[in-house]
Every structure is written in C-alpha cells, then in structure tokens.
Design a protein around this motif. Structure first.
Motif, mmCIF file in Angstrom:
data_model
loop_
_atom_site.group_PDB
_atom_site.id
_atom_site.type_symbol
_atom_site.label_atom_id
_atom_site.label_comp_id
_atom_site.label_asym_id
_atom_site.label_seq_id
_atom_site.Cartn_x
_atom_site.Cartn_y
_atom_site.Cartn_z
ATOM 1 N N GLY A 1 0.811 -1.213 0.000
ATOM 2 C CA GLY A 1 0.000 0.000 0.000
ATOM 3 C C GLY A 1 0.843 1.262 0.000
ATOM 4 O O GLY A 1 0.548 2.223 -0.725
ATOM 5 N N HIS A 2 1.912 1.281 0.801
ATOM 6 C CA HIS A 2 2.803 2.442 0.814
ATOM 7 C C HIS A 2 3.528 2.593 -0.521
ATOM 8 O O HIS A 2 3.755 3.716 -0.990
ATOM 9 C CB HIS A 2 3.821 2.302 1.945
ATOM 10 C CG HIS A 2 3.258 2.580 3.303
ATOM 11 N ND1 HIS A 2 2.701 3.793 3.649
ATOM 12 C CD2 HIS A 2 3.146 1.794 4.409
ATOM 13 C CE1 HIS A 2 2.282 3.756 4.905
ATOM 14 N NE2 HIS A 2 2.539 2.551 5.384
ATOM 15 N N LEU A 3 3.900 1.475 -1.128
ATOM 16 C CA LEU A 3 4.566 1.557 -2.427
ATOM 17 C C LEU A 3 3.634 2.131 -3.489
ATOM 18 O O LEU A 3 4.062 2.895 -4.359
ATOM 19 C CB LEU A 3 5.044 0.165 -2.851
ATOM 20 C CG LEU A 3 6.292 -0.373 -2.157
ATOM 21 C CD1 LEU A 3 6.515 -1.833 -2.525
ATOM 22 C CD2 LEU A 3 7.514 0.444 -2.536
ATOM 23 N N LYS A 4 2.358 1.785 -3.424
ATOM 24 C CA LYS A 4 1.411 2.286 -4.422
ATOM 25 C C LYS A 4 1.078 3.757 -4.200
ATOM 26 O O LYS A 4 0.987 4.527 -5.158
ATOM 27 C CB LYS A 4 0.125 1.455 -4.382
ATOM 28 C CG LYS A 4 0.267 0.068 -4.975
ATOM 29 C CD LYS A 4 -1.064 -0.655 -4.962
ATOM 30 C CE LYS A 4 -0.944 -2.017 -5.620
ATOM 31 N NZ LYS A 4 -2.234 -2.751 -5.612
ATOM 32 N N ASN A 5 0.900 4.146 -2.944
ATOM 33 C CA ASN A 5 0.457 5.511 -2.656
ATOM 34 C C ASN A 5 1.628 6.475 -2.487
ATOM 35 O O ASN A 5 1.699 7.510 -3.162
ATOM 36 C CB ASN A 5 -0.413 5.515 -1.399
ATOM 37 C CG ASN A 5 -1.664 4.679 -1.572
ATOM 38 O OD1 ASN A 5 -2.268 4.672 -2.636
ATOM 39 N ND2 ASN A 5 -2.056 3.957 -0.534
ATOM 40 N N ASP A 6 2.549 6.142 -1.580
ATOM 41 C CA ASP A 6 3.682 7.031 -1.325
ATOM 42 C C ASP A 6 4.774 6.888 -2.382
ATOM 43 O O ASP A 6 5.412 7.867 -2.759
ATOM 44 C CB ASP A 6 4.272 6.748 0.059
ATOM 45 C CG ASP A 6 3.237 6.902 1.155
ATOM 46 O OD1 ASP A 6 2.258 7.643 0.928
ATOM 47 O OD2 ASP A 6 3.392 6.287 2.224
ATOM 48 N N GLY A 7 4.995 5.662 -2.837
ATOM 49 C CA GLY A 7 6.058 5.419 -3.806
ATOM 50 C C GLY A 7 5.626 5.496 -5.250
ATOM 51 O O GLY A 7 6.435 5.257 -6.146
ATOM 52 N N LEU A 8 4.356 5.788 -5.502
ATOM 53 C CA LEU A 8 3.832 5.962 -6.867
ATOM 54 C C LEU A 8 3.977 4.697 -7.710
ATOM 55 O O LEU A 8 4.150 4.765 -8.924
ATOM 56 C CB LEU A 8 4.525 7.139 -7.571
ATOM 57 C CG LEU A 8 4.451 8.496 -6.852
ATOM 58 C CD1 LEU A 8 5.161 9.558 -7.663
ATOM 59 C CD2 LEU A 8 3.008 8.898 -6.604
ATOM 60 N N GLY B 227 13.025 3.793 -3.333
ATOM 61 C CA GLY B 227 12.442 4.950 -2.655
ATOM 62 C C GLY B 227 11.823 4.581 -1.317
ATOM 63 O O GLY B 227 11.916 5.344 -0.346
ATOM 64 N N HIS B 228 11.193 3.412 -1.255
ATOM 65 C CA HIS B 228 10.615 2.961 0.019
ATOM 66 C C HIS B 228 11.707 2.767 1.069
ATOM 67 O O HIS B 228 11.544 3.174 2.233
ATOM 68 C CB HIS B 228 9.856 1.658 -0.209
ATOM 69 C CG HIS B 228 9.290 1.062 1.042
ATOM 70 N ND1 HIS B 228 8.142 1.531 1.644
ATOM 71 C CD2 HIS B 228 9.729 0.038 1.824
ATOM 72 C CE1 HIS B 228 7.887 0.824 2.731
ATOM 73 N NE2 HIS B 228 8.834 -0.086 2.862
ATOM 74 N N ASN B 229 12.818 2.169 0.676
ATOM 75 C CA ASN B 229 13.919 1.967 1.625
ATOM 76 C C ASN B 229 14.509 3.296 2.087
ATOM 77 O O ASN B 229 14.843 3.463 3.272
ATOM 78 C CB ASN B 229 15.004 1.108 0.978
ATOM 79 C CG ASN B 229 14.532 -0.313 0.726
ATOM 80 O OD1 ASN B 229 13.580 -0.780 1.349
ATOM 81 N ND2 ASN B 229 15.186 -1.000 -0.188
ATOM 82 N N ILE B 230 14.636 4.238 1.173
ATOM 83 C CA ILE B 230 15.185 5.551 1.543
ATOM 84 C C ILE B 230 14.254 6.262 2.523
ATOM 85 O O ILE B 230 14.707 6.888 3.494
ATOM 86 C CB ILE B 230 15.417 6.397 0.282
ATOM 87 C CG1 ILE B 230 16.547 5.781 -0.556
ATOM 88 C CG2 ILE B 230 15.762 7.837 0.642
ATOM 89 C CD1 ILE B 230 16.743 6.440 -1.898
ATOM 90 N N ARG B 231 12.952 6.156 2.306
ATOM 91 C CA ARG B 231 12.003 6.779 3.236
ATOM 92 C C ARG B 231 12.089 6.139 4.617
ATOM 93 O O ARG B 231 11.979 6.832 5.641
ATOM 94 C CB ARG B 231 10.580 6.671 2.684
ATOM 95 C CG ARG B 231 10.284 7.628 1.549
ATOM 96 C CD ARG B 231 8.794 7.675 1.248
ATOM 97 N NE ARG B 231 8.294 6.379 0.837
ATOM 98 C CZ ARG B 231 8.308 5.932 -0.420
ATOM 99 N NH1 ARG B 231 8.810 6.697 -1.377
ATOM 100 N NH2 ARG B 231 7.829 4.746 -0.727
ATOM 101 N N MET B 232 12.283 4.825 4.663
ATOM 102 C CA MET B 232 12.429 4.161 5.960
ATOM 103 C C MET B 232 13.691 4.630 6.680
ATOM 104 O O MET B 232 13.680 4.879 7.897
ATOM 105 C CB MET B 232 12.471 2.642 5.763
ATOM 106 C CG MET B 232 11.150 2.021 5.369
ATOM 107 S SD MET B 232 11.232 0.224 5.290
ATOM 108 C CE MET B 232 11.593 -0.180 6.979
ATOM 109 N N ILE B 233 14.795 4.767 5.945
ATOM 110 C CA ILE B 233 16.046 5.224 6.560
ATOM 111 C C ILE B 233 15.904 6.657 7.067
ATOM 112 O O ILE B 233 16.336 6.989 8.185
ATOM 113 C CB ILE B 233 17.193 5.105 5.542
ATOM 114 C CG1 ILE B 233 17.453 3.630 5.207
ATOM 115 C CG2 ILE B 233 18.463 5.752 6.076
ATOM 116 C CD1 ILE B 233 18.432 3.422 4.078
#
Length: 250
Positions: free
Chosen positions: A184-191, A213-219
């Motif tokens: 869900g985060h990949l679809k919405n936040d990560g486009l 991008g998801h990994n960078i946001r987590m870091i």
C-alpha cells in the motif's frame, strides 16, 4: 460517462453509451481508411499502427482474451484481485520481496504476461539474492504461492500448520501479512500504482525505483527519530561543567 453508469448499476444506459461510442469510433475509422486510399505510402505507414489498434478495439468482445485495455500502453493486462471493493486491476504484475522483521524491500520485479504467482517466486528470490548478496534460508509467502518449492530453501505458506512447531516460526508466519501495508505504501507514497515509463523495461525500472524509494524513506524516518536524541545527548555532554581537578599531595 459509461463508467459512471456502471458505478451506478445502470447497465442499460451503460450499454447504450458504449454502443454510441463504438459507432462514432467506427465512423471515424472508416472515414480515415477511405481517405488513405489516395495518400502516399509514407502517410499510410504513419497511420498503420493506429488503425490496427482501433480495429482491434472495435472487434474485441467481452469474453475475448488478450484484449487491448490501453491505447498507448498495449502491454497492460487485467489482473484479478478477488476483492469485493476492487475486483480487478489494470497494469503489470509486480513481485515484492521484503525482510521478515523490518519490511526492508530486497527486491521488486515486474512480470509481464500476468503469470501465476507461484511461478514468480524463484525469480523474486533470485533478485533478492543478487541485490542483497545474501541468500535466505526461509521464505514466508501467502496462499497464492501454493504448490511451489524452491531448491535449498524452506517455504512456509500462510495458514500452514504442519512443521510450525516453534514460537519463532509462529511469530514469523504471522508477520507474513505485514507485506500488505508495504504494498500500500509503495502504491500511494512510492507511486507504484502509476507508471510513466514505457515498455517492459520501463515497468522493470519503475518497480526497482519504487522499492529503492521505500527503503530511503524508511532510513530517513529512522534518522528523524534518532538524530534529535543524539543531538540532545551531545549538547548535554558539551554543556556539562568540568569537574575540579584532583590535587595530588606529595
């Protein structure tokens, strides 16, 4: 307009609107075909692909396979979700591999052709090994991967009872559903839900970039949590008064 009628369950109006649209497209298609008879070969070649797509749209039926869903992205497929609120999705299937504890994305691979989920498992794990440099000994998957085995790896499936005899395995198997919010985060936040790159190569690149991008946001999220505490501790150390020196008697 036809989609609005479909959402409102007004099927007669929807069919009427689709028939009207099909008639208009057919008229324009036949008119262009008549005018191209007097044109040069270069002009005909320029219109060839567009006319082929239009003819394919006009001739396809509801129950046909390999239908054309997008005029500009011909590789778009209809993916059955099996959910009440969203039965279908249109695009390309993507397999996501994450760690069991921290939900760190290890791999994201696109699979054109809408293959069976179980047939994509080995490719996903292979990509995770290539990107991380470490081969996992266990994999926890959902029910879509039933009947699939991977050499030199133990596969645990959701709702599995046999072989789950330790507390660690029970806890890890419960964590299997944690990948759903990651998607869900990949679809919405990560486009991940909308790809602007063309072709199969564009789909593969887009999936990899969304995972990165998801990994960078987590870091960055962890850094935002850690840095204030670190800065506060550092300021406390720097502003602490120095203790008086010891006097040594001779």
């Amino acid at each position: 307009m036809a989609n609005r009628y479909s959402h409102a369950k007004q099927m007669k109006r929807k069919r009427k609107m689709l028939k009207q649209l099909k008639t208009l497209v057919g008229r324009v298609y036949r008119d262009i075909e008549r005018q191209l008879t007097n044109q040069s070969d270069a002009v005909r070649l320029a219109f060839k692909e567009t006319l082929e797509k239009t003819q394919r749209i006009l001739n396809q039926q509801t129950q046909d396979k390999n239908k054309l869903y997008s005029f500009h992205a011909t590789k778009v497929e209809c993916i059955s979700k099996g959910k009440v609120h969203k039965k279908y999705e249109f695009g390309v299937k993507v397999g996501i591999t994450v760690t069991n504890k921290s939900n760190f994305v290890l791999g994201a691979r696109s699979f054109p052709g809408n293959p069976y989920d179980g047939h994509t498992l080995e490719s996903c794990l292979e990509q995770a090994v290539i990107l991380s440099g470490t081969r996992a000994k266990e994999a926890f998957v959902d029910l879509g991967y039933r009947g699939v085995e991977v050499p030199n790896m133990t596969i645990y499936k959701a709702r599995q009872k046999r072989g789950i005899n330790t507390r660690r395995l029970k806890r890890a198997l419960k964590r299997c559903n944690a990948i759903e919010p990651v998607i869900g985060h990949l679809k919405n936040d990560g486009l991940l839900g909308r790809n602007y790159l063309k072709g199969e190569l564009g789909d593969a690149m887009h999936a990899i970039l969304c995972g990165a991008g998801h990994n960078i946001r987590m870091i960055l999220r962890q850094l935002r949590i850690f840095l204030p505490h670190f800065w506060r501790s550092l300021c406390r150390i720097l502003t602490r008064p120095l203790s008086a020196p010891f006097l040594l008697s001779t």
